[in-house]
Design an enzyme around this catalytic site. Structure first.
Site, PDB file in Angstrom:
ATOM      1  CD  GLU A 143      42.167  41.693  40.369  1.00  0.00           C
ATOM      2  OE1 GLU A 143      41.576  40.614  41.508  1.00  0.00           O
ATOM      3  OE2 GLU A 143      43.002  42.588  41.109  1.00  0.00           O
ATOM      4  CD  GLU A 241      44.677  43.167  45.994  1.00  0.00           C
ATOM      5  OE1 GLU A 241      43.942  42.236  46.336  1.00  0.00           O
ATOM      6  OE2 GLU A 241      44.425  43.673  44.763  1.00  0.00           O
TER       7      GLU A 241
HETATM    8  O1  LIG Z   1      45.568  39.302  43.721  1.00  0.00           O
HETATM    9  C1  LIG Z   1      44.766  40.286  43.393  1.00  0.00           C
HETATM   10  O2  LIG Z   1      45.040  41.563  42.983  1.00  0.00           O
HETATM   11  C2  LIG Z   1      43.157  40.462  43.791  1.00  0.00           C
HETATM   12  O3  LIG Z   1      42.659  41.416  43.779  1.00  0.00           O
HETATM   13  C3  LIG Z   1      42.562  39.387  44.343  1.00  0.00           C
HETATM   14  O4  LIG Z   1      41.404  39.609  44.953  1.00  0.00           O
HETATM   15  C4  LIG Z   1      43.149  37.991  44.955  1.00  0.00           C
HETATM   16  O5  LIG Z   1      43.868  37.359  44.078  1.00  0.00           O
HETATM   17 MG   LIG Z   2      43.622  43.038  42.941  1.00  0.00          MG
END
Ligand SMILES: O=C(O)C(=O)[C@H](O)CO
Ligand SMILES: [Mg+2]
Length: 257
Positions: A143, A241
């Site tokens: 990521e 998220e």
């Molecule tokens: O923070 C984020 O965007 C995430 O996806 C990670 O899983 C956690 O830092």
């Molecule tokens: Mg994330």
């Protein structure tokens, strides 16, 4: 609409963690993710998924001491043994939860560590993890996290860096985790970027910006972004998220389309 999953580390936090699975399912989600499964018995998590008919979409490799501020250890030369143990632990959980993707948090680079040494360590650790996970049929996500607001010093803070790492590692099971919130902060041009990066994207997450709240609270045009994802030949999950600005249930209007 895309195939949406709920991030249980951020959504439904009005409830105990183990109760969040039921709330996610009742809200219409078929997949869930959360930061870390490790504080729980894997059998308990597997039962929660089964009882509620949910797919475990993703979780992270062990991050080091999260509560002390660590955000992954993959770039740290003195933590390679711990990183490798973490890969084994993640594989055990992924097997039990039938989870096909795990995310590797690159980590924060301490000022005493050179960029070159951090990068070489990261590359070697990602190669190691990719090979072990490949034998299990698991994809390793990387990521890109914004270093402007949330994680100053995070080593992988642009999609370009993730692609460079993927090229260096050259493994079939490594993919970019494209988080629209982080990418809006660092790069913008979200729809065109997703179109260009599609062959490398393994997982998508979202929150609006600024604030990291639900769609409609900031500057991202989520109707257009979700429509663009629908037009792309993307068959992965798209995970919510974000931190709801109020009650989680009241934040889910975007699910209706
Ligand atoms: O923070 C984020 O965007 C995430 O996806 C990670 O899983 C956690 O830092
Ligand atoms: Mg994330």
């Amino acid at each position: 609409m895309p195939r949406f999953a709920a991030n249980l580390s951020m959504l439904f936090t009005e409830f105990e963690f183990t109760e969040r699975f039921a709330h996610a399912r009742n809200a219409g989600f078929e997949g869930v993710e959360y930061l870390f499964p490790y504080p729980y018995q894997k059998e308990q998590l597997a039962s929660l998924l089964k009882d509620h008919g949910l797919t475990q979409v993703l979780f992270n490799l062990p991050p080091g001491d999260w509560d002390a501020g660590e955000r992954g250890i993959a770039c740290l030369p003195d933590r390679v043994a711990e990183f490798r143990e973490g890969v084994d632990q993640a594989i055990e959980y992924a097997r039990a939860l039938d989870c096909r993707q795990v995310n590797c948090l690159a980590g924060l680079r301490p000022p005493s560590l050179s960029e070159e040494d951090a990068w070489q360590t990261l590359q070697a650790n990602v190669s190691y993890a990719a090979e072990k996970l490949s034998a299990e049929g698991i994809t390793l996500c990387l990521e890109a996290i914004n270093s402007r607001v949330d994680m100053p010093g995070f080593v992988l803070d642009t999609s370009g860096k993730v692609l460079a790492l993927m090229e260096a590692v050259d493994a079939d099971n490594v993919r970019l985790q494209y988080d629209l919130y982080h990418m809006q902060i660092m790069e913008g041009d979200l729809i065109r970027s997703m179109e260009c990066l599609l062959p490398w994207i393994g997982h998508i997450q979202f929150a609006d910006n600024p604030g990291r709240h639900q769609p409609g609270t900031g500057e991202i045009n989520f109707s257009n972004v979700f429509a663009a994802i629908d037009r792309l030949d993307y068959d992965g999950w798209v995970s919510a998220e974000y931190r709801p600005s109020g009650d989680t249930g009241a934040s889910l209007g975007w699910l209706e389309g």
